[in-house]
Write a protein that holds these residues in place. Structure first.
Motif, mmCIF file in Angstrom:
data_model
loop_
_atom_site.group_PDB
_atom_site.id
_atom_site.type_symbol
_atom_site.label_atom_id
_atom_site.label_comp_id
_atom_site.label_asym_id
_atom_site.label_seq_id
_atom_site.Cartn_x
_atom_site.Cartn_y
_atom_site.Cartn_z
ATOM 1 N N GLU A 32 0.873 -1.237 -0.015
ATOM 2 C CA GLU A 32 0.041 -0.126 0.054
ATOM 3 C C GLU A 32 0.863 1.217 -0.215
ATOM 4 O OE1 GLU A 32 -4.009 1.488 2.023
ATOM 5 O OE2 GLU A 32 -2.609 0.394 3.532
ATOM 6 N N LYS A 33 0.461 2.362 -0.573
ATOM 7 C CA LYS A 33 1.159 3.443 -0.758
ATOM 8 C C LYS A 33 0.190 4.915 -0.675
ATOM 9 C CE LYS A 33 4.122 5.808 -4.197
ATOM 10 N NZ LYS A 33 4.460 5.857 -5.771
ATOM 11 N N LYS B 263 -12.054 -2.205 -3.102
ATOM 12 C CA LYS B 263 -12.454 -3.455 -3.575
ATOM 13 C C LYS B 263 -13.767 -3.829 -2.995
ATOM 14 C CE LYS B 263 -11.039 -8.397 -3.527
ATOM 15 N NZ LYS B 263 -9.962 -9.346 -3.224
ATOM 16 N N SER B 264 -14.184 -3.307 -1.736
ATOM 17 C CA SER B 264 -15.505 -3.667 -1.153
ATOM 18 C C SER B 264 -16.367 -2.243 -1.278
ATOM 19 C CB SER B 264 -15.257 -4.059 0.377
ATOM 20 O OG SER B 264 -14.353 -5.054 0.489
ATOM 21 N N ASN B 265 -15.952 -1.257 -1.525
ATOM 22 C CA ASN B 265 -16.726 -0.045 -1.449
ATOM 23 C C ASN B 265 -16.806 0.890 -2.724
ATOM 24 O OD1 ASN B 265 -17.578 0.063 1.672
ATOM 25 N ND2 ASN B 265 -15.373 -0.632 1.560
ATOM 26 N N HIS C 4 -13.761 -13.394 -9.585
ATOM 27 C CA HIS C 4 -13.581 -12.336 -8.503
ATOM 28 C C HIS C 4 -12.395 -11.632 -8.474
ATOM 29 C CE1 HIS C 4 -13.476 -11.154 -4.337
ATOM 30 N NE2 HIS C 4 -14.871 -11.058 -4.285
ATOM 31 N N HIS C 5 -11.316 -12.453 -8.601
ATOM 32 C CA HIS C 5 -9.937 -11.856 -8.799
ATOM 33 C C HIS C 5 -9.930 -10.975 -9.526
ATOM 34 C CE1 HIS C 5 -5.606 -11.554 -7.740
ATOM 35 N NE2 HIS C 5 -5.565 -11.687 -8.891
ATOM 36 N N LYS D 114 -8.510 -4.822 -6.297
ATOM 37 C CA LYS D 114 -8.044 -4.362 -5.100
ATOM 38 C C LYS D 114 -6.995 -2.919 -5.211
ATOM 39 C CE LYS D 114 -4.749 -5.684 -1.352
ATOM 40 N NZ LYS D 114 -3.894 -6.935 -0.945
ATOM 41 N N ASP D 115 -6.345 -3.017 -6.155
ATOM 42 C CA ASP D 115 -5.084 -1.941 -6.321
ATOM 43 C C ASP D 115 -5.464 -1.221 -7.596
ATOM 44 O OD1 ASP D 115 -2.757 -0.729 -6.559
ATOM 45 O OD2 ASP D 115 -1.329 -2.527 -6.338
ATOM 46 N N PHE D 116 -5.367 0.210 -7.457
ATOM 47 C CA PHE D 116 -5.614 1.300 -8.442
ATOM 48 C C PHE D 116 -4.594 2.028 -8.638
ATOM 49 C CE2 PHE D 116 -10.060 -0.180 -7.474
ATOM 50 C CZ PHE D 116 -10.366 -0.127 -8.823
ATOM 51 N N SER D 117 -3.325 1.441 -8.286
ATOM 52 C CA SER D 117 -1.985 2.239 -8.498
ATOM 53 C C SER D 117 -1.831 3.006 -10.059
ATOM 54 C CB SER D 117 -0.694 1.283 -8.442
ATOM 55 O OG SER D 117 -0.670 0.879 -7.013
#
Length: 203
Positions: free
Chosen positions: A39-40, A80-82, A185-186, A191-194
């Motif tokens: 995370e960043k 990812k969840s919101n 699902h994966h 999860k990651d929007f870098s």
């Protein structure tokens, strides 16, 4: 009393400022970043009582009860969840000293006031959130299509499975279905929007 009313009218009650990357390590939010998991911090707004920290994984909100209180409530909303929706940017009027970005993340609504001198940087955050929202909406459609395709395949096989299947065939079909849903699902619950933050924030 009149001072408080004037502050509210002019938007001075709790205006945030955008923190520069070189100072990210000085804010409280930095203590809650999952650096060990990749995370960043990409964007951070700090007011007298709150911090709004946008990472590649989540929005981290350090919610202060008041400007004078040292108590903080840590809220974390993973992308990812919101899903992010209804992103808007309100620019300053003639007498206003602040601008405002509004959005929903999950079922929570945010309205963040920022000093109007930071308008260009806030435009970049606006574009980032709009892009993330668009990707999330599109991925929800793809996830739905993946589930529908599995249902159609299952219905197509039904005429051939009226008789009891041998254990090995049942296990194979069950395992394939599980892996299909897990893979979908994966792929579509991102999860990651870098790369989005890099595109608009670190351009």
């Amino acid at each position: 009393m009149f001072k408080n009313i004037a502050s509210d009218v002019l938007g001075l009650s709790d205006i945030g400022a955008i923190i520069q990357p070189k100072d990210f390590h000085k804010v409280e939010s930095d203590d809650y970043i999952l650096y060990e998991d990749g995370e960043k911090i990409y964007f951070l707004i700090k007011s007298k009582s709150d911090e709004y920290c946008f990472t590649n994984y989540a929005l981290i909100h350090l919610d202060g009860a008041s400007a004078t209180s040292k108590k903080r409530l840590l809220k974390r909303y993973s992308y990812k969840s919101n899903p992010i929706t209804d992103v808007t940017l309100e620019t300053a009027g003639t007498v206003d000293l602040d601008i405002e970005i509004k959005f929903n993340i999950g079922n929570i609504s945010y309205s963040i006031d920022v000093i109007k001198q930071d308008i260009e940087a806030l435009k970049d955050l606006y574009k980032t959130l709009v892009k993330i929202s668009s990707i999330q909406a599109e991925n929800q459609h793809y996830l739905h299509y993946a589930q529908q395709s599995l249902d159609l395949a299952s219905k197509s096989l039904k005429p051939y499975t009226n008789n009891a299947l041998p254990d090995e065939q049942f296990k194979a079909i069950n395992l394939y279905s599980f892996n299909w849903l897990k893979k979908s699902h994966h792929e579509f619950m991102r999860k990651d929007f870098s790369e989005v933050f890099d595109q608009f924030i670190n351009k």
